[in-house]
Design a protein around this motif. Structure first.
Motif, PDB file in Angstrom:
ATOM      1  N   TYR A 203       2.223  20.071 -22.191  1.00 32.09           N
ATOM      2  CA  TYR A 203       1.205  19.374 -21.402  1.00 32.09           C
ATOM      3  C   TYR A 203       1.762  18.675 -20.160  1.00 32.09           C
ATOM      4  N   SER A 204       3.036  18.772 -19.886  1.00 31.11           N
ATOM      5  CA  SER A 204       3.587  18.162 -18.671  1.00 31.11           C
ATOM      6  C   SER A 204       4.334  19.197 -17.844  1.00 31.11           C
ATOM      7  N   PRO A 205       3.624  19.877 -16.945  1.00 30.31           N
ATOM      8  CA  PRO A 205       4.324  20.890 -16.146  1.00 30.31           C
ATOM      9  C   PRO A 205       5.459  20.306 -15.310  1.00 30.31           C
ATOM     10  N   ALA A 206       5.409  18.988 -15.013  1.00 32.95           N
ATOM     11  CA  ALA A 206       6.475  18.410 -14.195  1.00 32.95           C
ATOM     12  C   ALA A 206       7.819  18.484 -14.895  1.00 32.95           C
ATOM     13  N   LEU A 207       7.790  18.564 -16.239  1.00 35.58           N
ATOM     14  CA  LEU A 207       9.056  18.675 -16.973  1.00 35.58           C
ATOM     15  C   LEU A 207       9.840  19.894 -16.507  1.00 35.58           C
ATOM     16  N   VAL A 208       9.108  20.966 -16.216  1.00 37.26           N
ATOM     17  CA  VAL A 208       9.763  22.187 -15.745  1.00 37.26           C
ATOM     18  C   VAL A 208      10.548  21.902 -14.472  1.00 37.26           C
ATOM     19  N   ALA A 209       9.922  21.127 -13.575  1.00 39.19           N
ATOM     20  CA  ALA A 209      10.598  20.807 -12.317  1.00 39.19           C
ATOM     21  C   ALA A 209      11.828  19.951 -12.570  1.00 39.19           C
ATOM     22  N   LEU A 210      11.703  18.966 -13.470  1.00 43.03           N
ATOM     23  CA  LEU A 210      12.868  18.143 -13.804  1.00 43.03           C
ATOM     24  C   LEU A 210      14.002  19.027 -14.308  1.00 43.03           C
ATOM     25  N   GLY A 211      13.633  19.945 -15.198  1.00 39.67           N
ATOM     26  CA  GLY A 211      14.651  20.828 -15.744  1.00 39.67           C
ATOM     27  C   GLY A 211      15.305  21.671 -14.666  1.00 39.67           C
TER      28      GLY A 211
ATOM     29  N   VAL B  76       0.837  -1.194   0.000  1.00 37.16           N
ATOM     30  CA  VAL B  76       0.000   0.000   0.000  1.00 37.16           C
ATOM     31  C   VAL B  76       0.877   1.251   0.000  1.00 37.16           C
ATOM     32  N   ALA B  77       1.919   1.195   0.820  1.00 38.16           N
ATOM     33  CA  ALA B  77       2.817   2.345   0.892  1.00 38.16           C
ATOM     34  C   ALA B  77       3.538   2.556  -0.431  1.00 38.16           C
ATOM     35  N   LEU B  78       3.995   1.442  -1.039  1.00 38.47           N
ATOM     36  CA  LEU B  78       4.647   1.567  -2.344  1.00 38.47           C
ATOM     37  C   LEU B  78       3.696   2.222  -3.328  1.00 38.47           C
ATOM     38  N   GLY B  79       2.450   1.746  -3.320  1.00 40.27           N
ATOM     39  CA  GLY B  79       1.472   2.308  -4.244  1.00 40.27           C
ATOM     40  C   GLY B  79       1.251   3.782  -3.989  1.00 40.27           C
ATOM     41  N   ARG B  80       1.204   4.166  -2.713  1.00 39.19           N
ATOM     42  CA  ARG B  80       0.972   5.566  -2.388  1.00 39.19           C
ATOM     43  C   ARG B  80       2.102   6.459  -2.886  1.00 39.19           C
ATOM     44  N   VAL B  81       3.349   5.988  -2.691  1.00 35.14           N
ATOM     45  CA  VAL B  81       4.487   6.778  -3.172  1.00 35.14           C
ATOM     46  C   VAL B  81       4.381   6.992  -4.675  1.00 35.14           C
ATOM     47  N   ILE B  82       4.081   5.906  -5.396  1.00 30.77           N
ATOM     48  CA  ILE B  82       4.012   6.022  -6.844  1.00 30.77           C
ATOM     49  C   ILE B  82       2.851   6.927  -7.246  1.00 30.77           C
ATOM     50  N   ALA B  83       1.737   6.837  -6.526  1.00 34.15           N
ATOM     51  CA  ALA B  83       0.606   7.698  -6.845  1.00 34.15           C
ATOM     52  C   ALA B  83       0.951   9.163  -6.572  1.00 34.15           C
ATOM     53  N   ASN B  84       1.617   9.420  -5.450  1.00 40.88           N
ATOM     54  CA  ASN B  84       1.987  10.808  -5.118  1.00 40.88           C
ATOM     55  C   ASN B  84       2.903  11.414  -6.166  1.00 40.88           C
ATOM     56  N   GLU B  85       3.830  10.598  -6.671  1.00 41.32           N
ATOM     57  CA  GLU B  85       4.848  11.116  -7.559  1.00 41.32           C
ATOM     58  C   GLU B  85       4.487  10.886  -9.023  1.00 41.32           C
ATOM     59  N   ARG B  86       3.207  10.589  -9.303  1.00 40.89           N
ATOM     60  CA  ARG B  86       2.865  10.174 -10.666  1.00 40.89           C
ATOM     61  C   ARG B  86       3.166  11.259 -11.689  1.00 40.89           C
ATOM     62  N   ARG B  87       3.001  12.534 -11.312  1.00 43.22           N
ATOM     63  CA  ARG B  87       3.288  13.589 -12.280  1.00 43.22           C
ATOM     64  C   ARG B  87       4.767  13.645 -12.629  1.00 43.22           C
ATOM     65  N   ALA B  88       5.600  13.571 -11.590  1.00 43.10           N
ATOM     66  CA  ALA B  88       7.038  13.603 -11.850  1.00 43.10           C
ATOM     67  C   ALA B  88       7.461  12.367 -12.631  1.00 43.10           C
ATOM     68  N   LEU B  89       6.885  11.205 -12.289  1.00 44.63           N
ATOM     69  CA  LEU B  89       7.234   9.984 -13.013  1.00 44.63           C
ATOM     70  C   LEU B  89       6.773  10.080 -14.460  1.00 44.63           C
ATOM     71  N   PHE B  90       5.618  10.708 -14.692  1.00 45.82           N
ATOM     72  CA  PHE B  90       5.158  10.881 -16.059  1.00 45.82           C
ATOM     73  C   PHE B  90       6.111  11.812 -16.821  1.00 45.82           C
ATOM     74  N   GLY B  91       6.571  12.839 -16.147  1.00 45.49           N
ATOM     75  CA  GLY B  91       7.556  13.725 -16.765  1.00 45.49           C
ATOM     76  C   GLY B  91       8.823  12.970 -17.126  1.00 45.49           C
ATOM     77  N   ALA B  92       9.277  12.090 -16.207  1.00 47.72           N
ATOM     78  CA  ALA B  92      10.467  11.286 -16.477  1.00 47.72           C
ATOM     79  C   ALA B  92      10.233  10.363 -17.670  1.00 47.72           C
ATOM     80  N   LEU B  93       9.007   9.809 -17.765  1.00 44.66           N
ATOM     81  CA  LEU B  93       8.668   8.950 -18.895  1.00 44.66           C
ATOM     82  C   LEU B  93       8.728   9.746 -20.199  1.00 44.66           C
ATOM     83  N   LEU B  94       8.259  10.981 -20.147  1.00 45.70           N
ATOM     84  CA  LEU B  94       8.277  11.826 -21.331  1.00 45.70           C
ATOM     85  C   LEU B  94       9.720  12.092 -21.767  1.00 45.70           C
ATOM     86  N   VAL B  95      10.582  12.377 -20.785  1.00 42.16           N
ATOM     87  CA  VAL B  95      11.993  12.569 -21.093  1.00 42.16           C
ATOM     88  C   VAL B  95      12.556  11.309 -21.749  1.00 42.16           C
TER      89      VAL B  95
END
Lengths: 400, 400, 400, 400
Positions: free
Chosen positions: B154-162, A159-178
């Motif tokens: 569409y990914s504001p988190a990219l700004v934070a990564l940068g 549950v905790a692992l899931g919560r961390v990933i859910a909290n950071e989903r935007r940053a992780l999505f940004g990393a995926l985009l990179v």
């Protein structure tokens, strides 16, 4: 005051426990102190692991055909046990404080809609479907893999692992985009550099993406590698980018963890919340929202929990164990299901009692800020807390 | 006092919205609550992804030639849509508060110079160039990859990564230097050890560097490996160094993240800043500098924002939602574009009002220290804040 | 009081600067604001990189022999430039405040013993050795790689990297021990499992260690892999252990970084310390110890540095820029080389002045606790600070 | 008061040290300042490393048979030295304060049951077993690998590594569960996709698991790779999941480390605890529990340890070095084995003395909260502390 402090909504007295109650406790609360519960859990976990192992072993050419009957028998037994487990869970769920107020079948329907119960159902359903309506077993057999997910019930840390990933989903999505951008850059680049030299592996961008992905993730199979000098130089650059790309998700998740970890023992099981009578009257969805606000703290016997004059930053629900509240006239004991510390939050005062753990105990903590949010979203809950608090206050004043 | 507290530079009254304003809101603000905006964004993101997929698929030998016409058609449609998008962005940008004061064509020129708009242009330009002045399409086709970068919007988190990477650029450069030193050491070492045994792969330092890089980054293709005992021992040493080298960028980036993460919701979109009328009168470069100082906080309805007697550590700009300021004579409501909390910063006093969120709202926060920096670099802005503050004060005093 | 506050040991007045002083400033202080310094640094860094590239290129069979003369010429030019650089550094080092008090040749000898100067010497020495005493050039050529280390001078972040690794050396050594134990376990295990099946690659433990290391570090060349089922199962286990082993150094270094990072701008260059006249009279070893205690902070023009009534937690040395101290009679300006904030540390009082940055400036900060350590180890230094402080105090009192 | 402050349970006066005491100090305390201890440790560590090297070298076909006699001789010598070491440890362990009170043979038996001593025994036992009762040496030879574990004694950081992993075991188990689920998903998926194309490597789920594991851990041997387009697309997805899976254990362990690291110098050796006479009377299991509560801090000569009026947050045991307590009548010195700071904890008062380090010293710190836990679990220990404290108080009052 002693009367006032003991919660009027205390759990049922420890008289003889009904069979349904006992089964419910064994299956849902998972207490580590009850030997029967431990035994049942051990059997179920072992059975799940054996099922997964059998699923894998059955595909081995020199094992599957030879022991087909054995595997079929084992599957039959497993389905039988899982079916009994599923039925018992459904039958006994009416003992759950949260569902007790509802009509049994409505309660069971609601309970059956929970994710873990749906997994339980999918784990056994294919067998019955194949048996009853004659669907081809081959396709449904894959659904047996869902049995593995039944393990989720036994690892609260998930549950905790899931919560961390859910909290950071935007940053992780940004990393995926990179990563996708790098992937596009790497595979296009290598396509233009080596498409004429190795047309069979770098002949198109999707082909080159196989190499690019293996390199960026540092998997590096080596089945496809550049051969020209320019290709090798470009490949080296991509490797270094790969290092950086690696760092992004790790950095994000490590940060998320260290923030979660400040809330020590943050994993709240359903059973812990359900033990608090105050929450028993609430909608399941509201309880889920409160569950996300709570975190748990353990205290050893004799450890002070709050002292007179402390800042009031939280209220507490006793999930297990006993605490002693020092009042002017002596000690008042509070046990499982009681709550305390609400006065200071309601009236924005400092702590007015010393509270100490009598036995080892586990408390659910509700932060001041979360309490204030609740005041707006669940005014009934808070007004109930307020009523109890005022009753305690009056009882205390009358006595003095 | 109510008059004093309502910002005199409030946004245009919510009368009928012009088409240009509506288009501008849809394209630039990206509100998640407006269904049309959500639809437009979904279409554009899908189109971008399809374009990238088509770019890759076109290079496949068994797909490209066969569906050439389809790809050409799809490209034509995409360019048409992206062109319309580009033109609409340019046309409607005069609605942007920051550019409203300028002459339309000057505003549009300024707007067209922004990085995201330049990417938008590069994404469509090659088509027109090929069409108009007959440049060879083959070379220009690569520029279509720029369409992928349109996703950045569409990914504001990219700004934070940068920002993390920018903050840690010195440490990352140091790590790169360490890596180059290791690379030099590994490839020179292996060159001297195995150049006679495997002259074709370790015959020169640049050749050996291919092996060294694959090993240090733990990619490990395996197309080149040492064969002598000494070479293997040296290779093993390099692998262990590789582990350490891996740790450096990860450690650096993880640290940078955990520092950024303390500023929760640190990503400020241009639209959020542009909604604050106070900033509308400033140079774009100054707004960019202020944007870097701001961070955003979300409050749920009913949550207290500040209380009487709190330390004054920031002033607030309302990006969306509504807050209530408790004054002696009752509540004053402040909405999108208003600001508050500046008095305590200007006169170094403690908070003198309770402020509570009325709806869910998002505030831009300007730290005390950043406010003081602004006092020096943007005296006009601060003197304006001071004028508003004094007007509020006077209004309040007059009333009483 | 103005007199009292201005440090009596102020740097030489900004009159005409001697050539030696100017060369010293260019080579050692590396100011980013001086165009000549920037040019010289760019040339030197480019030359270093070209040297390394030439060293690698020379080993390429189709490049080395063909352009041998060109490479020789380039080496000659490089040695000439590096020699001039080395001689100029030695000649001008007498301008260094720390060495100014000593006899020139003694100062130069001391200076030549510094690690960076030794690297500078090794970078050019082989050429002269080969030329003068006819040693075989082939062996000495490898020493040219030391030229790369000359880059260390230009990346102050390297110092921070080194400090993190030094701080965490015990934990890293523990992680290495864990890795060696795992390596021993993995290679022994695979040796026993597959020595009969693949005697050529798993025939001895050292051979198996090659596979084990490639697997544990996740390099995974794939030139050697287990083939039996048991071997593959064991190999899978080792891979998972490898993941954990990876986590150890990364976790250690990431932690070390986040602790260093709390001391923002922790990298102190020698030049910054040497600019403080107070330290000019100290032994070089003592200065090194103080340098390790200091960290640096940047302030923008107009930013407050301390305020009346603040806790006194540090004293400050001005490395560059100017600050204003507000006294009863107005402002006193302090510049490069001055220090302030010592009174509150010496007499354990709260701050009694407001100090503000007049220009952008960079201060060296000495923590209270480090100051108290200095009191014990360097009583002379502290008694000097005390004398200056008392002179300031008296000057202040006299005036009033 | 001086009398009162000096601990009545001070260690034996520094008279002539018995041989047994000396051997015990050399073998168990590992002081870095004693040259004999350093020499003995260096010899033993070297011997351990040589043994491991010999174990590996012996398996090499061109080394093992040729130098068999040499290896046998070396083994004989090693066993002799390790046996002497083992016997000396057992003989001298009666000097250990904790065991001093017990009968010698009982003490030795208890000591021999410690994990490190059991490792010592396993390291030599095979030789004697093979010699005495003629067991086949081949099997027992593997046990020589245990000699490597003897190194554990020399890296206290290993204890910290172990503690981090133990603390985070639940989260790590959750990460393992996630990995197993991914492994199951990856190998089943690839089995269904490529079982017909490459039946020899993807013909069963266990076979496919070999590829899946190599990919998820980013080892990527490349001996097995998918060949179909669908297989490559699926493989690429698994690689990206692999990146995420990597991040989990690293994030968990990095977080655990940064929490441990806040307790600087957290590694307490047995010798450090054993030096405190107060603990000498306790059961070994109790000492182990206390050892887990203590952490150590180093102070340089002259550094203040506590000041009058400070909050009392801990009591201190002197592990090495000397401190000075300022009393009304002058200084009292406390040395190795003494404790101080207990008054403020017992009576919940603020600090009433200044305490300063006289020499560099190392203190064991017991936190206030841990002290209060001890009050409940070890009332005898605390009542003893209380008696000493009261004696000190009385002595102080009598004097005045």
């Amino acid at each position: 005051m002693p009367n006032g402090l003991s919660n009027e909504m205390s759990p049922s007295p420890p008289g003889p426990v009904s069979l349904r109650q006992r089964i419910h406790d064994i299956l849902e609360y998972g207490s580590e102190h009850d030997p029967v519960t431990r035994l049942v859990n051990t059997i179920l976990v072992t059975l799940i692991l054996l099922n997964v192992a059998a699923f894998a072993a059955e595909t081995m050419p020199d094992v599957g055909p030879r022991y087909r009957n054995l595997f079929e028998l084992f599957n039959l037994v497993s389905v039988a046990i899982f079916s009994v487990e599923y039925v018992l869970r459904l039958w006994s769920c009416t003992e759950m404080p949260l569902l007790r107020a509802q009509r049994p079948w409505r309660a069971r329907l609601k309970f059956a809609m929970r994710p873990l119960l749906i997994i339980d159902l999918i784990a056994i359903l294919p067998f019955y479907l194949g048996f009853l309506i004659g669907v081809d077993l081959r396709v449904l057999r894959v659904l047996r893999l869902f049995r593995f997910l039944k393990l989720a019930r036994y690892s609260p840390a998930l549950v905790a692992l899931g919560r961390v990933i859910a909290n950071e989903r935007r940053a992780l999505f940004g990393a995926l985009l990179v990563m996708l951008a790098l992937l596009l850059f790497a595979s296009s680049g290598m396509y233009f550099i080596e498409r004429n030299v190795q047309p069979e592996v770098f002949g198109s961008i999707p082909s080159a993406a196989w190499w690019a992905l293996a390199t960026l993730t540092t998997v590096g199979y080596g089945d496809v590698t550049p051969v020209t000098s320019l290709g090798k130089a470009f490949g080296g650059l991509i490797m270094i980018f790969g290092l950086g790309m690696f760092a992004l998700p790790i950095g994000i998740i490590a940060t998320g963890f260290s923030q979660e970890a400040n809330r020590r023992e943050f994993v709240i099981t359903w059973g812990m919340v359900a033990r608090v009578p105050l929450f028993a009257q609430l909608e399941a969805t509201v309880v889920a929202r409160i569950g996300a606000m709570l975190y748990s703290r353990s205290y050893v016997a004799g450890e002070p929990i709050m002292r007179i004059g402390d800042d009031a930053d939280a209220m507490f629900f006793i999930s297990s164990g006993e605490v002693a509240v020092e009042t002017g006239e002596g000690q008042v004991r509070l046990g499982e299901g009681d709550f305390f510390g609400e006065m200071a939050l309601l009236y924005r005062r400092r702590r007015e009692h010393n509270v100490t753990a009598v036995t080892n105990c586990r408390l659910l903590v509700l932060d001041k800020l979360d309490f204030e949010r609740l005041c707006h979203s669940e005014p009934e809950l808070v007004s109930h807390v307020r009523r109890v608090a005022e009753a305690r206050l009056k009882a205390g004043k009358t006595k003095r």
